[in-house]
Enzyme design. Structure first.
Site, mmCIF file in Angstrom:
data_model
loop_
_atom_site.group_PDB
_atom_site.id
_atom_site.type_symbol
_atom_site.label_atom_id
_atom_site.label_comp_id
_atom_site.label_asym_id
_atom_site.label_seq_id
_atom_site.Cartn_x
_atom_site.Cartn_y
_atom_site.Cartn_z
ATOM 1 N N ARG A 71 -0.276 -8.510 -0.711
ATOM 2 C CA ARG A 71 0.004 -9.839 -0.125
ATOM 3 C C ARG A 71 -1.352 -10.416 0.544
ATOM 4 O O ARG A 71 -1.421 -11.643 0.221
ATOM 5 C CB ARG A 71 0.696 -9.545 1.251
ATOM 6 C CG ARG A 71 2.400 -9.172 1.004
ATOM 7 C CD ARG A 71 3.056 -8.884 2.260
ATOM 8 N NE ARG A 71 2.452 -9.670 3.393
ATOM 9 C CZ ARG A 71 2.800 -9.359 4.656
ATOM 10 N NH1 ARG A 71 2.979 -7.836 4.792
ATOM 11 N NH2 ARG A 71 2.700 -9.791 5.605
ATOM 12 N N HIS A 109 4.861 -2.592 20.586
ATOM 13 C CA HIS A 109 3.936 -3.147 19.485
ATOM 14 C C HIS A 109 3.312 -4.452 19.712
ATOM 15 O O HIS A 109 4.191 -5.340 20.367
ATOM 16 C CB HIS A 109 4.701 -3.095 17.941
ATOM 17 C CG HIS A 109 3.846 -3.365 16.957
ATOM 18 N ND1 HIS A 109 3.086 -2.505 16.299
ATOM 19 C CD2 HIS A 109 3.551 -4.919 16.385
ATOM 20 C CE1 HIS A 109 2.441 -3.174 15.279
ATOM 21 N NE2 HIS A 109 2.874 -4.764 15.124
ATOM 22 N N LYS A 134 7.511 0.345 9.885
ATOM 23 C CA LYS A 134 6.828 1.597 10.329
ATOM 24 C C LYS A 134 7.292 1.700 11.711
ATOM 25 O O LYS A 134 7.051 2.955 12.171
ATOM 26 C CB LYS A 134 5.270 1.015 10.696
ATOM 27 C CG LYS A 134 4.879 0.835 9.378
ATOM 28 C CD LYS A 134 3.259 0.222 9.318
ATOM 29 C CE LYS A 134 3.121 -1.119 9.521
ATOM 30 N NZ LYS A 134 2.335 -1.805 9.069
ATOM 31 N N SER A 138 7.179 -5.500 7.259
ATOM 32 C CA SER A 138 5.985 -4.591 7.326
ATOM 33 C C SER A 138 5.959 -3.788 8.775
ATOM 34 O O SER A 138 5.669 -2.636 8.914
ATOM 35 C CB SER A 138 4.779 -5.416 7.078
ATOM 36 O OG SER A 138 3.534 -4.752 7.135
ATOM 37 N N ASP A 191 4.578 0.209 2.139
ATOM 38 C CA ASP A 191 4.025 -1.365 3.118
ATOM 39 C C ASP A 191 2.506 -1.372 2.722
ATOM 40 O O ASP A 191 1.989 -2.438 2.482
ATOM 41 C CB ASP A 191 4.239 -1.002 4.587
ATOM 42 C CG ASP A 191 3.300 -2.092 5.393
ATOM 43 O OD1 ASP A 191 3.802 -3.117 5.175
ATOM 44 O OD2 ASP A 191 2.757 -1.689 6.016
HETATM 45 N N1 URA Z 1 0.852 -6.324 10.837
HETATM 46 C C1 URA Z 1 1.469 -5.373 10.025
HETATM 47 O O1 URA Z 1 1.741 -4.153 10.209
HETATM 48 N N2 URA Z 1 1.936 -6.056 8.858
HETATM 49 C C2 URA Z 1 1.918 -7.469 8.605
HETATM 50 O O2 URA Z 1 2.346 -8.026 7.753
HETATM 51 C C3 URA Z 1 1.249 -8.110 9.582
HETATM 52 C C4 URA Z 1 0.730 -7.433 10.824
#
Ligand code: URA
Length: 467
Positions: free
Chosen positions: A192, A100, A211, A207, A185
Site C-alpha cells: 500500500r 489502540h 491485529k 489492517s 497485513d
Molecule cells: N496502522 C495500521 O496498523 N495500519 C494502517 O493501515 C494504518 C495505521
C-alpha cells in the site's frame, strides 16, 4: 464439499469481483488472504495458488477505488486475523480491555492509561486487565515500545506464557508483536505504501482491526486521531474510519467504541523516549499542570474502558471521569506502573528517581526562540515530530538507531501568547550527532509554528465518540 473444493478459485475471479464492485465470498477471501501470505513464501506456495505481486497491487488499487462492502470489510479483517498466529489469553483471569491509537505526536498515552485502568475491578469483582500489543515509531510518530525501552532493563519481547502470567499478577503488560500476527497485513501494508493505496478506509480498518482481533481482548477502545500530525487529516475521514472499526469489532462480538481526537498540535509537551517516560512519571506522581490536554485524552479513553468493564453506563461518563481523577490522585496507578516495570525486567526505582533514565547534559538543552510577538495560531504537529526525528528520537529509516535521551519539550501551545525572544520550546540534543541534523531540527521546530496577531479560537480536543 464446499464450492472452493468443487471448483478451484482463480486470482482472476477475485480481481474481477473487486474491480466490478461485487462482494467476495468467504472462500474467495480466504483464497486471496492465504495467497498474500504464501506469495512471500514460495517454499510453501503451490504453483497454482501463488499470487503475483502485480496482482496484489491491482487488488489493492481496485479496493482503493471501488471500496469494499461493509460485510466484505468485516470478512477481510476476520480472514486476515485468522490466517496467522493467535495470542491465547484464555488463561487470563479478568475482563481484558485494550486500547489502540492511530498515533500522533506527544501521545504516549498507553502507559498512563494502562496503569490507571488496571487498578479497577468490574462490579462482579473481576480485575480489569490491560493486554497491550504496541508498536515502534517511524518518521514523525514515536513508538510506545521504543520509549519504554528507555527504562533500564525493560523488556518488550514477551512470550505468550509470560504475558499471561504477568497479566494475572499485575493486570497490565505492554509488549511487542508475538509471532506472525496477521502476516498478510505486513505484506499488504508495505505494498500500500508504494501503490498510493494507503488511505483506503476499508484497508486501514482491516489492517488495524485484524491485529486487534488476534489479541483476544473482550473489548476495545479505538482512538482515531485527526489533524496536522495524524494519519487522517480530515475529521470526516477520521469519523468514517472510527465507525468502520467499531462495526468490525461488533460484527465479531466484541464490545467496542471509538474516540476521535485532535492531533492538530502535539498532544503533550515532552516528546522523545526517556522524555515521554518522564512525563508519564510526572503525571502518575500527581502533576497535572502543563499536561491537561494529554490527561483529557487519557481520561476520556479510560472512561470508555470503564464503561466496557461494566462499571458505568454511557450516560455516566462524568461519574467515570470523577472516579478516574480520584484514582490518579491516590497514586495506585503509579504503583501499577512500578509493578509492570519490575515484571518486565526494568529498574522500578526510576519511578521515584527519573534521573536514572537517559538524559542529555544541561548544556545540551537548547531553546528555540520566537522571532515575533503574537499568538501561537497553529502548530504543525508532523513538523514537531520530524524535529524530534532529526534530533534522533525516532527513526528516519528502519535501520537507524534511536537515541533514547534526545527529544524536545514544547513550551507554547495553540492559543498561547508569545513574545519575541521567548522559548517556543527546548531541544534536548546529542552534541555528537550530525550538526546539520541538529540544525535542521531547530529550524523545523521553529517553522512548525504559525504566529499571528490574533488569538485563535480555543481548539477542540475530543471531537467525536462512536459507540
Ligand atoms: N496502522 C495500521 O496498523 N495500519 C494502517 O493501515 C494504518 C495505521
Amino acid at each position: 464439499m464446499d464450492a472452493a473444493a468443487a471448483r478451484p478459485i482463480t486470482v482472476g475471479e477475485v480481481l474481477r469481483a473487486v474491480r466490478d464492485k461485487q462482494p467476495l465470498t468467504p472462500a474467495q477471501m480466504r483464497f486471496f488472504v492465504r495467497g498474500v501470505v504464501e506469495h512471500t513464501r514460495k517454499d510453501i506456495a503451490p504453483a497454482d495458488r501463488a499470487i503475483d505481486v502485480s496482482q496484489l497491487a491491482a487488488w489493492l488499487m481496485a479496493v482503493r477505488i471501488q471500496g469494499l462492502t461493509p460485510d466484505n470489510t468485516v470478512l477481510l479483517t476476520k480472514t486476515m486475523a485468522e490466517e496467522g498466529d493467535q495470542l491465547d489469553l484464555s488463561g487470563v483471569n479478568g475482563e481484558k480491555i485494550d486500547k489502540h491509537s492511530t498515533g500522533g505526536v506527544g501521545d504516549f498515552v498507553s502507559p498512563t492509561l494502562a496503569a490507571l485502568v488496571s487498578t479497577f475491578t468490574t462490579p462482579e469483582g473481576r480485575p480489569i486487565v490491560i493486554p497491550m500489543m504496541s508498536g515502534r515509531g517511524l518518521g514523525h510518530t514515536g513508538g510506545t515500545l521504543d520509549a519504554l525501552e528507555a527504562i533500564p532493563g525493560f523488556c518488550v519481547s514477551l512470550t505468550q506464557s509470560q504475558i499471561v502470567t504477568q497479566l494475572n499478577r499485575t493486570g497490565l503488560a505492554i509488549f511487542g508483536q508475538t509471532g506472525a500476527i496477521a502476516p498478510a497485513d505486513k505484506i499488504l501494508y508495505a505494498l500500500r505504501n508504494i501503490t498510493e493505496t494507503i488511505d483506503s478506509i476499508p484497508l486501514i480498518a482491516a489492517s488495524i482491526m485484524s491485529k486487534k482481533l488476534v489479541e483476544g481482548a473482550d473489548s476495545f477502545v479505538m482512538n482515531v486521531t485527526t489533524g496536522s500530525g495524524a494519519f487522517m487529516k480530515e475529521l470526516n475521514d477520521a469519523v468514517v474510519l472510527a465507525r468502520t472499526m467499531v462495526d468490525i469489532a461488533k460484527a465479531e462480538g466484541r464490545k467496542v467504541s471509538s474516540v476521535v481526537s485532535s492531533m492538530d498540535q502535539p498532544l503533550s509537551p515532552m516528546i522523545g523516549n526517556a522524555l515521554a517516560v518522564k512525563q508519564v512519571l510526572r503525571v502518575l506522581s500527581g502533576e497535572t499542570r502543563g499536561f491537561e490536554r494529554y490527561l483529557t485524552v487519557v481520561m476520556e479513553l479510560s472512561a470508555h474502558m470503564l464503561v466496557h468493564g461494566g462499571l458505568y453506563t454511557q450516560g455516566q461518563m462524568g461519574l467515570a471521569h470523577n472516579d478516574l481523577i480520584r484514582c490518579l490522585a491516590s497514586r495506585a496507578p503509579q504503583n501499577k506502573f512500578r509493578q509492570m516495570i519490575e515484571a518486565q525486567g526494568g529498574d522500578p526505582t526510576v519511578v521515584d528517581d527519573p534521573s536514572k533514565l537517559p538524559t542529555v547534559d544541561e548544556r545540551n538543552i537548547v531553546p528555540v526562540f520566537a522571532e515575533q510577538d503574537g499568538f501561537a495560531q497553529a502548530i504543525d504537529a508532523t513538523q514537531v515530530g520530524r524535529a524530534a526525528m532529526f534530533l534522533g528520537a525516532n527513526k528516519e529509516k528502519p535501520e537507524d538507531v534511536i537515541d533514547l535521551a534526545v527529544g524536545l519539550v514544547v513550551n507554547k501551545f495553540v492559543g498561547d501568547a508569545v513574545r519575541k525572544g521567548e522559548p517556543l520550546g527546548w531541544l534536548h540534543m546529542n552534541p555528537d550527532r550530525d550538526k546539520a541534523k541538529n540544525g535542521l531540527a531547530a529550524e523545523t521546530f521553529l517553522r512548525a509554528y504559525t504566529i499571528g496577531a490574533v488569538a485563535p479560537a480555543p481548539p477542540g480536543l475530543i471531537l467525536a465518540s462512536i459507540w
